[in-house]
Design a protein around this motif. Structure first.
Motif, mmCIF file in Angstrom:
data_model
loop_
_atom_site.group_PDB
_atom_site.id
_atom_site.type_symbol
_atom_site.label_atom_id
_atom_site.label_comp_id
_atom_site.label_asym_id
_atom_site.label_seq_id
_atom_site.Cartn_x
_atom_site.Cartn_y
_atom_site.Cartn_z
ATOM 1 N N LEU A 52 0.895 -1.089 -0.102
ATOM 2 C CA LEU A 52 0.211 0.051 0.038
ATOM 3 C C LEU A 52 0.983 1.445 0.118
ATOM 4 O O LEU A 52 1.731 1.512 0.719
ATOM 5 N N LEU A 53 0.692 2.043 -0.721
ATOM 6 C CA LEU A 53 1.246 3.326 -0.888
ATOM 7 C C LEU A 53 0.052 4.468 -0.385
ATOM 8 O O LEU A 53 -0.957 4.672 -1.172
ATOM 9 N N MET A 54 0.531 5.110 0.793
ATOM 10 C CA MET A 54 -0.692 5.844 1.517
ATOM 11 C C MET A 54 -0.247 7.187 1.449
ATOM 12 O O MET A 54 0.722 7.419 2.157
ATOM 13 N N ASP A 55 -0.742 8.087 0.904
ATOM 14 C CA ASP A 55 -0.476 9.804 1.238
ATOM 15 C C ASP A 55 -1.008 10.053 2.587
ATOM 16 O O ASP A 55 -1.832 9.531 3.166
ATOM 17 N N VAL A 56 -0.232 10.941 3.118
ATOM 18 C CA VAL A 56 -0.304 11.454 4.611
ATOM 19 C C VAL A 56 -1.684 12.425 4.460
ATOM 20 O O VAL A 56 -2.544 12.277 5.144
ATOM 21 N N GLY A 57 -1.767 13.567 3.560
ATOM 22 C CA GLY A 57 -2.542 14.401 3.683
ATOM 23 C C GLY A 57 -3.725 14.094 2.594
ATOM 24 O O GLY A 57 -3.826 14.785 1.726
ATOM 25 N N LEU A 58 -4.542 13.279 3.103
ATOM 26 C CA LEU A 58 -5.846 13.049 2.552
ATOM 27 C C LEU A 58 -7.126 13.859 2.910
ATOM 28 O O LEU A 58 -6.954 14.436 4.165
ATOM 29 N N PRO A 59 -8.053 14.291 2.002
ATOM 30 C CA PRO A 59 -9.062 15.095 2.405
ATOM 31 C C PRO A 59 -10.069 14.678 3.265
ATOM 32 O O PRO A 59 -10.725 15.517 4.010
ATOM 33 N N ASP A 60 -10.257 13.331 3.401
ATOM 34 C CA ASP A 60 -11.365 12.895 4.653
ATOM 35 C C ASP A 60 -10.616 12.274 5.871
ATOM 36 O O ASP A 60 -11.093 12.649 6.880
ATOM 37 N N ILE A 61 -9.660 11.671 5.868
ATOM 38 C CA ILE A 61 -8.802 10.880 7.065
ATOM 39 C C ILE A 61 -7.383 11.134 6.884
ATOM 40 O O ILE A 61 -6.897 10.937 5.684
ATOM 41 N N ASP A 62 -6.682 11.545 7.842
ATOM 42 C CA ASP A 62 -5.257 11.237 8.044
ATOM 43 C C ASP A 62 -4.746 10.048 7.606
ATOM 44 O O ASP A 62 -5.201 9.280 8.058
ATOM 45 N N GLY A 63 -3.840 10.007 6.529
ATOM 46 C CA GLY A 63 -3.287 8.685 6.245
ATOM 47 C C GLY A 63 -2.675 7.875 7.061
ATOM 48 O O GLY A 63 -2.772 6.824 7.051
ATOM 49 N N ARG A 64 -2.252 8.605 8.329
ATOM 50 C CA ARG A 64 -1.667 7.712 9.334
ATOM 51 C C ARG A 64 -2.779 6.928 10.062
ATOM 52 O O ARG A 64 -2.601 5.911 10.543
#
Length: 227
Positions: A52-64
């Protein structure tokens, strides 16, 4: 069958599409994508995801937070966080959430590719690795095949090694000599007859009709797995 599924969760459409395009140049990868954490979490639960490549700054939930939720729900595959913030505290937060690695934007694709391959290799050696072979989940660390009804088939160490090597080879046939060397080593004095006996026993365990193999087939003077 040998292609690894990479799930890319990032709301930057240009970056996400560029990654899909670049990864698609390699036969070893297939991609899934999502532009927010909710869709990404759903895809990670419903699809087979190898990394999984997960961005931290997502619009709905923090990637972390999304990674933390996935880990709580038993998601075992490696996670690489993509972030615009390159501080130690940011990295620590991501790793504590359950990520395996952190790559700061902007990054060179070659660097990300090397990280992806390294984490996939590590994961394949781990206790958590699960591969799909036909109707089975193959769990090499446990020397186990589990069918769609949950029935378990125990494997020997050599049977596990044979399946693991053939799985990695994808749909390319592996000659008997190569398989002998990879599984038994050069100076073992083992003949192809020993290998054929192991293949025969494996087919008795995993084929619906062992005399008409559909999963572990003979091809070009060797063997291959058919997805």
């Amino acid at each position: 069958m040998s292609a690894r599924n990479i799930l890319i969760v990032d709301d930057d459409n240009d970056l996400r599409e560029a990654l899909v395009e670049q990864l698609s140049l390699y036969d070893e990868f297939e991609t899934l994508q999502a532009d927010n954490a909710t869709t990404g979490i759903s895809a990670a639960k419903s699809e087979h995801v190898d990394l999984l490549l997960m961005d931290v700054g997502l619009p709905d939930i923090d990637g972390r937070e999304a990674v933390k939720l996935l880990r709580k729900n038993g998601f075992k595959a490696p996670v690489i966080m993509l972030t615009g913030h390159d501080t130690d505290s940011d990295t620590i937060l991501g790793l504590e959430a359950g990520a395996n690695d952190y790559v700061a934007k902007p990054f060179k694709f070659a660097v990300l590719l090397a990280r992806i391959r390294a984490h996939l290799r590590q994961h394949e050696q781990s206790e958590d690795a699960v591969f799909t072979i036909g109707r089975f989940s193959f769990r090499p660390a446990q020397k186990l095949m589990v069918d769609e009804k949950g029935a378990k088939i125990r494997l020997t160490e050599k049977e596990t090694a044979i399946l693991k090597y053939l799985y990695r080879a994808g749909e390319k046939p592996v000659t008997r000599d190569v398989l002998l060397h990879e599984v038994w080593g050069y100076n073992s004095g083992v003949t192809t007859h020993t290998l054929e006996t192991h293949i025969y026993r494996l087919r008795q365990k995993i084929e619906r009709d062992p005399s008409n193999a559909e999963l572990l087939v003979t091809d070009a003077g060797g063997y291959k797995l058919v997805p």
